[in-house]
Design an enzyme around this catalytic site. Sequence first.
Site, PDB file in Angstrom:
ATOM      1  N   ASN A 197      50.876  -1.770 -40.305  1.00 41.03           N
ATOM      2  CA  ASN A 197      50.910  -3.062 -39.603  1.00 41.03           C
ATOM      3  C   ASN A 197      52.358  -3.471 -39.317  1.00 41.03           C
ATOM      4  O   ASN A 197      52.663  -3.997 -38.240  1.00 41.03           O
ATOM      5  CB  ASN A 197      50.211  -4.147 -40.426  1.00 41.03           C
ATOM      6  CG  ASN A 197      48.711  -3.896 -40.554  1.00 41.03           C
ATOM      7  OD1 ASN A 197      48.159  -3.041 -39.864  1.00 41.03           O
ATOM      8  ND2 ASN A 197      48.057  -4.635 -41.431  1.00 41.03           N
ATOM      9  N   LEU A 213      42.973  -8.989 -36.673  1.00 42.45           N
ATOM     10  CA  LEU A 213      42.284  -7.694 -36.566  1.00 42.45           C
ATOM     11  C   LEU A 213      40.774  -7.919 -36.517  1.00 42.45           C
ATOM     12  O   LEU A 213      39.990  -7.001 -36.807  1.00 42.45           O
ATOM     13  CB  LEU A 213      42.654  -6.807 -37.775  1.00 42.45           C
ATOM     14  CG  LEU A 213      44.162  -6.637 -38.004  1.00 42.45           C
ATOM     15  CD1 LEU A 213      44.444  -5.893 -39.305  1.00 42.45           C
ATOM     16  CD2 LEU A 213      44.798  -5.894 -36.831  1.00 42.45           C
ATOM     17  N   ILE A 231      48.915 -13.083 -38.730  1.00 41.83           N
ATOM     18  CA  ILE A 231      48.891 -13.033 -40.202  1.00 41.83           C
ATOM     19  C   ILE A 231      47.783 -12.102 -40.703  1.00 41.83           C
ATOM     20  O   ILE A 231      46.831 -12.544 -41.353  1.00 41.83           O
ATOM     21  CB  ILE A 231      48.746 -14.455 -40.792  1.00 41.83           C
ATOM     22  CG1 ILE A 231      47.637 -15.269 -40.077  1.00 41.83           C
ATOM     23  CG2 ILE A 231      50.066 -15.199 -40.740  1.00 41.83           C
ATOM     24  CD1 ILE A 231      47.267 -16.572 -40.796  1.00 41.83           C
ATOM     25  N   SER A 251      45.928  -7.566 -45.771  1.00 45.19           N
ATOM     26  CA  SER A 251      45.634  -6.235 -46.288  1.00 45.19           C
ATOM     27  C   SER A 251      46.098  -6.130 -47.728  1.00 45.19           C
ATOM     28  O   SER A 251      47.141  -6.645 -48.099  1.00 45.19           O
ATOM     29  CB  SER A 251      46.330  -5.153 -45.455  1.00 45.19           C
ATOM     30  OG  SER A 251      46.021  -3.895 -46.017  1.00 45.19           O
ATOM     31  N   TYR A 308      40.838 -20.533 -50.674  1.00 36.13           N
ATOM     32  CA  TYR A 308      40.686 -19.104 -50.930  1.00 36.13           C
ATOM     33  C   TYR A 308      40.550 -18.840 -52.426  1.00 36.13           C
ATOM     34  O   TYR A 308      41.463 -19.107 -53.207  1.00 36.13           O
ATOM     35  CB  TYR A 308      41.872 -18.317 -50.343  1.00 36.13           C
ATOM     36  CG  TYR A 308      42.070 -18.511 -48.851  1.00 36.13           C
ATOM     37  CD1 TYR A 308      41.050 -19.017 -48.034  1.00 36.13           C
ATOM     38  CD2 TYR A 308      43.269 -18.204 -48.232  1.00 36.13           C
ATOM     39  CE1 TYR A 308      41.224 -19.203 -46.665  1.00 36.13           C
ATOM     40  CE2 TYR A 308      43.450 -18.381 -46.856  1.00 36.13           C
ATOM     41  CZ  TYR A 308      42.424 -18.891 -46.085  1.00 36.13           C
ATOM     42  OH  TYR A 308      42.600 -19.072 -44.743  1.00 36.13           O
TER      43      TYR A 308
END
Length: 285
Positions: A253, A202, A241, A244, A61
Amino acid sequence: MARSPPADMPLVTFPDGTTVPALGLGTWTMGEQEARAATEASALSLGFDLGMTLVDTAEMYAEGGAEKVVAAAIAGRRDRVFVVSKVYPHNAGRKSAISACERSLKRLGTDRLDLYLLHWPGQIPLAETVAAFERLRTDGKIVRWGVSNFDTADMRELFALAEGWRCATNQVLYHVGERGIEWELLPWLREHRIPVMAYSPLGQGALLRNPKLAAIARRSGATPAQIALGWLLQSPDVVAIPESADIQHIRGNRAAATLRLDPPTLDAIDAAFPPPAGPTPLSVI
Ligand SMILES: NC(=O)c1ccc[n+]([C@@H]2O[C@H](COP(=O)([O-])OP(=O)(O)OC[C@H]3O[C@@H](n4cnc5c(N)ncnc54)[C@H](OP(=O)(O)O)[C@@H]3O)[C@@H](O)[C@H]2O)c1
């Protein structure tokens, strides 16, 4: 962990008996822009304050950038956060995985990972990766290890290795719109008492624009995100997991952790998003 999550946070138990909050925090798109890093770290800190004390990151990432954001968020409370990172498959060799983990530890500003995952199956023989993970574990650089994006055949291959049974989790794509794992992989993991980490819970945000989910949410007086997360958390062995960087979204959440979906809502979800009717290969992002 030095401090337990709040009493209303559902917990998931790893094979070694360690418990973690069923709702954690993702970081896939964090650390890409210097200007956003402080906002992202504050969002993670808020999530920790609210009891979502599990954070998922990876060397991939932002090529280490997300791990640096996590470092800022866990500073001063390392012992109260369960830190998960992942190694690239091409770095998962007997020696290369040790160096990759050490680089991750440095970026994260910590001396150990609570969980280290092979990001997806690669070309390096699994036995080499497991040997490296075991070395990292016995050296105290990781507390436990697991895999990600492994389908049932990959899990069987892993369990054929002498130390394969030490695998703590399989992190896979799982949400109401992606239920393929329920046919074979999820039952297999349950039989072996391995919890699942549901990534993109999501649907990377796209699921939240689904009209069927929106209608179910309206009828339940909840948001689509809360229904999607609440549905995953009905399972006692699933950690979700969501990612946001928006503090209102994080608060919303968190509320999903206390949502109890009643049988009519669960039936409506099954009708709108049916479980698999046959063998379904694992979807990956
Ligand atoms: N192992 C793997 O191969 C793998 C693959 C993919 C992901 N992952 C992990 O799983 C984590 C989560 O997956 P993901 O990031 O792909 O997708 P996700 O968590 O399903 O969705 C994230 C998106 O949803 C938005 N969002 C979050 N809460 C919301 C809310 N309450 N209302 C409206 N929008 C909301 C976020 O935007 P805002 O910031 O605006 O809230 C973001 O755009 C990743 O961050 C990563 O750690 C692992």
